[in-house]
Design a protein around this motif. Structure first.
Motif, PDB file in Angstrom:
ATOM      1  N   LEU A 127      20.969  44.861  60.122  1.00  0.00           N
ATOM      2  CA  LEU A 127      22.262  44.580  59.507  1.00  0.00           C
ATOM      3  C   LEU A 127      23.396  45.263  60.276  1.00  0.00           C
ATOM      4  O   LEU A 127      24.447  44.670  60.519  1.00  0.00           O
ATOM      5  N   GLY A 128      23.170  46.509  60.679  1.00  0.00           N
ATOM      6  CA  GLY A 128      24.170  47.236  61.454  1.00  0.00           C
ATOM      7  C   GLY A 128      24.469  46.558  62.783  1.00  0.00           C
ATOM      8  O   GLY A 128      25.622  46.469  63.210  1.00  0.00           O
ATOM      9  N   GLY A 129      23.428  46.070  63.436  1.00  0.00           N
ATOM     10  CA  GLY A 129      23.626  45.335  64.686  1.00  0.00           C
ATOM     11  C   GLY A 129      24.444  44.080  64.475  1.00  0.00           C
ATOM     12  O   GLY A 129      25.313  43.741  65.285  1.00  0.00           O
ATOM     13  N   TRP A 130      24.188  43.400  63.364  1.00  0.00           N
ATOM     14  CA  TRP A 130      24.939  42.196  63.050  1.00  0.00           C
ATOM     15  C   TRP A 130      26.402  42.529  62.758  1.00  0.00           C
ATOM     16  O   TRP A 130      27.315  41.846  63.225  1.00  0.00           O
ATOM     17  N   ILE A 131      26.623  43.595  61.981  1.00  0.00           N
ATOM     18  CA  ILE A 131      27.996  44.006  61.643  1.00  0.00           C
ATOM     19  C   ILE A 131      28.754  44.421  62.901  1.00  0.00           C
ATOM     20  O   ILE A 131      29.902  44.015  63.108  1.00  0.00           O
ATOM     21  N   PHE A 132      28.119  45.234  63.754  1.00  0.00           N
ATOM     22  CA  PHE A 132      28.789  45.677  64.979  1.00  0.00           C
ATOM     23  C   PHE A 132      29.101  44.489  65.885  1.00  0.00           C
ATOM     24  O   PHE A 132      30.165  44.428  66.488  1.00  0.00           O
ATOM     25  N   ASN A 133      28.173  43.540  65.974  1.00  0.00           N
ATOM     26  CA  ASN A 133      28.399  42.356  66.793  1.00  0.00           C
ATOM     27  C   ASN A 133      29.534  41.519  66.230  1.00  0.00           C
ATOM     28  O   ASN A 133      30.361  40.985  66.975  1.00  0.00           O
ATOM     29  N   LEU A 134      29.591  41.409  64.910  1.00  0.00           N
ATOM     30  CA  LEU A 134      30.653  40.653  64.246  1.00  0.00           C
ATOM     31  C   LEU A 134      32.024  41.269  64.523  1.00  0.00           C
ATOM     32  O   LEU A 134      33.009  40.561  64.710  1.00  0.00           O
ATOM     33  N   LEU A 135      32.078  42.610  64.562  1.00  0.00           N
ATOM     34  CA  LEU A 135      33.335  43.313  64.824  1.00  0.00           C
ATOM     35  C   LEU A 135      33.641  43.459  66.309  1.00  0.00           C
ATOM     36  O   LEU A 135      34.689  43.964  66.681  1.00  0.00           O
ATOM     37  N   GLY A 136      32.706  43.052  67.161  1.00  0.00           N
ATOM     38  CA  GLY A 136      32.912  43.144  68.598  1.00  0.00           C
ATOM     39  C   GLY A 136      32.699  44.539  69.158  1.00  0.00           C
ATOM     40  O   GLY A 136      33.204  44.867  70.225  1.00  0.00           O
ATOM     41  N   ILE A 137      31.951  45.365  68.429  1.00  0.00           N
ATOM     42  CA  ILE A 137      31.678  46.735  68.871  1.00  0.00           C
ATOM     43  C   ILE A 137      30.335  46.751  69.582  1.00  0.00           C
ATOM     44  O   ILE A 137      29.356  46.203  69.089  1.00  0.00           O
ATOM     45  N   SER A 138      30.299  47.393  70.723  1.00  0.00           N
ATOM     46  CA  SER A 138      29.062  47.502  71.487  1.00  0.00           C
ATOM     47  C   SER A 138      28.473  48.896  71.322  1.00  0.00           C
ATOM     48  O   SER A 138      29.140  49.896  71.596  1.00  0.00           O
ATOM     49  N   ALA A 139      27.242  48.958  70.842  1.00  0.00           N
ATOM     50  CA  ALA A 139      26.544  50.232  70.668  1.00  0.00           C
ATOM     51  C   ALA A 139      25.413  50.280  71.678  1.00  0.00           C
ATOM     52  O   ALA A 139      24.466  49.505  71.595  1.00  0.00           O
ATOM     53  N   THR A 140      25.530  51.182  72.649  1.00  0.00           N
ATOM     54  CA  THR A 140      24.510  51.270  73.681  1.00  0.00           C
ATOM     55  C   THR A 140      23.861  52.646  73.655  1.00  0.00           C
ATOM     56  O   THR A 140      24.440  53.618  73.178  1.00  0.00           O
ATOM     57  N   GLY A 141      22.673  52.708  74.150  1.00  0.00           N
ATOM     58  CA  GLY A 141      21.944  53.965  74.205  1.00  0.00           C
ATOM     59  C   GLY A 141      21.329  54.320  72.862  1.00  0.00           C
ATOM     60  O   GLY A 141      21.510  53.625  71.859  1.00  0.00           O
ATOM     61  N   ILE A 142      20.613  55.403  72.853  1.00  0.00           N
ATOM     62  CA  ILE A 142      19.923  55.828  71.643  1.00  0.00           C
ATOM     63  C   ILE A 142      20.924  56.270  70.573  1.00  0.00           C
ATOM     64  O   ILE A 142      20.794  55.910  69.404  1.00  0.00           O
ATOM     65  N   ILE A 143      21.941  57.039  70.957  1.00  0.00           N
ATOM     66  CA  ILE A 143      22.923  57.521  69.993  1.00  0.00           C
ATOM     67  C   ILE A 143      23.718  56.349  69.406  1.00  0.00           C
ATOM     68  O   ILE A 143      23.942  56.282  68.196  1.00  0.00           O
ATOM     69  N   GLY A 144      24.147  55.428  70.232  1.00  0.00           N
ATOM     70  CA  GLY A 144      24.876  54.257  69.750  1.00  0.00           C
ATOM     71  C   GLY A 144      24.030  53.406  68.821  1.00  0.00           C
ATOM     72  O   GLY A 144      24.502  52.922  67.796  1.00  0.00           O
ATOM     73  N   SER A 145      22.766  53.232  69.169  1.00  0.00           N
ATOM     74  CA  SER A 145      21.856  52.477  68.311  1.00  0.00           C
ATOM     75  C   SER A 145      21.641  53.189  66.989  1.00  0.00           C
ATOM     76  O   SER A 145      21.558  52.549  65.935  1.00  0.00           O
ATOM     77  N   LEU A 146      21.556  54.513  67.028  1.00  0.00           N
ATOM     78  CA  LEU A 146      21.363  55.285  65.810  1.00  0.00           C
ATOM     79  C   LEU A 146      22.593  55.179  64.905  1.00  0.00           C
ATOM     80  O   LEU A 146      22.459  54.981  63.697  1.00  0.00           O
ATOM     81  N   ILE A 147      23.779  55.277  65.470  1.00  0.00           N
ATOM     82  CA  ILE A 147      25.006  55.142  64.685  1.00  0.00           C
ATOM     83  C   ILE A 147      25.081  53.751  64.059  1.00  0.00           C
ATOM     84  O   ILE A 147      25.391  53.601  62.869  1.00  0.00           O
ATOM     85  N   CYS A 148      24.780  52.745  64.839  1.00  0.00           N
ATOM     86  CA  CYS A 148      24.784  51.372  64.356  1.00  0.00           C
ATOM     87  C   CYS A 148      23.779  51.193  63.215  1.00  0.00           C
ATOM     88  O   CYS A 148      24.082  50.585  62.191  1.00  0.00           O
ATOM     89  N   ALA A 149      22.594  51.749  63.373  1.00  0.00           N
ATOM     90  CA  ALA A 149      21.551  51.635  62.361  1.00  0.00           C
ATOM     91  C   ALA A 149      21.918  52.394  61.091  1.00  0.00           C
ATOM     92  O   ALA A 149      21.664  51.917  59.984  1.00  0.00           O
ATOM     93  N   VAL A 150      22.531  53.563  61.227  1.00  0.00           N
ATOM     94  CA  VAL A 150      22.929  54.347  60.052  1.00  0.00           C
ATOM     95  C   VAL A 150      24.017  53.600  59.281  1.00  0.00           C
ATOM     96  O   VAL A 150      23.967  53.528  58.045  1.00  0.00           O
ATOM     97  N   VAL A 151      24.984  53.030  59.977  1.00  0.00           N
ATOM     98  CA  VAL A 151      26.032  52.262  59.303  1.00  0.00           C
ATOM     99  C   VAL A 151      25.407  51.099  58.540  1.00  0.00           C
ATOM    100  O   VAL A 151      25.727  50.857  57.367  1.00  0.00           O
ATOM    101  N   GLY A 152      24.510  50.373  59.180  1.00  0.00           N
ATOM    102  CA  GLY A 152      23.851  49.252  58.511  1.00  0.00           C
ATOM    103  C   GLY A 152      23.020  49.693  57.319  1.00  0.00           C
ATOM    104  O   GLY A 152      23.017  49.033  56.275  1.00  0.00           O
TER     105      GLY A 152
END
Length: 81
Positions: A42-67
């Motif tokens: 869900l976080g990946g979908w939300i970030f993609n919808l907003l045009g935010i790119s989350a890369t790396g382990i930390i970015g993926s973790l932030i994206c996953a926590v938001v979702g």
């Protein structure tokens, strides 16, 4: 193969962190971990919808926590008190 393992690990950590962030709205350790894995999608979908790119382990973790937090919030709206 390793990407799936990292995806699951990040989802589990995200579920744990989302359970801490959403105090009183969690569903227990096991269900929070499952919600973390689903919430990472869900976080990946939300970030993609907003045009935010989350890369790396930390970015993926932030994206996953938001979702996971968003998913916990939505699920808690339907939880019986």
């Amino acid at each position: 193969m390793y990407s799936w393992i990292w995806f699951i690990i990040i989802g589990i950590v995200a579920g744990f962190l989302a359970g801490l962030i959403m105090k009183g709205r969690g569903f227990g350790v096991v269900l929070n971990l499952i919600i973390g894995v689903v919430g990472s999608v869900l976080g990946g979908w939300i970030f993609n919808l907003l045009g935010i790119s989350a890369t790396g382990i930390i970015g993926s973790l932030i994206c996953a926590v938001v979702g996971a937090v968003v998913l916990l919030f939505i699920v808690s709206l339907f939880k019986k008190k």
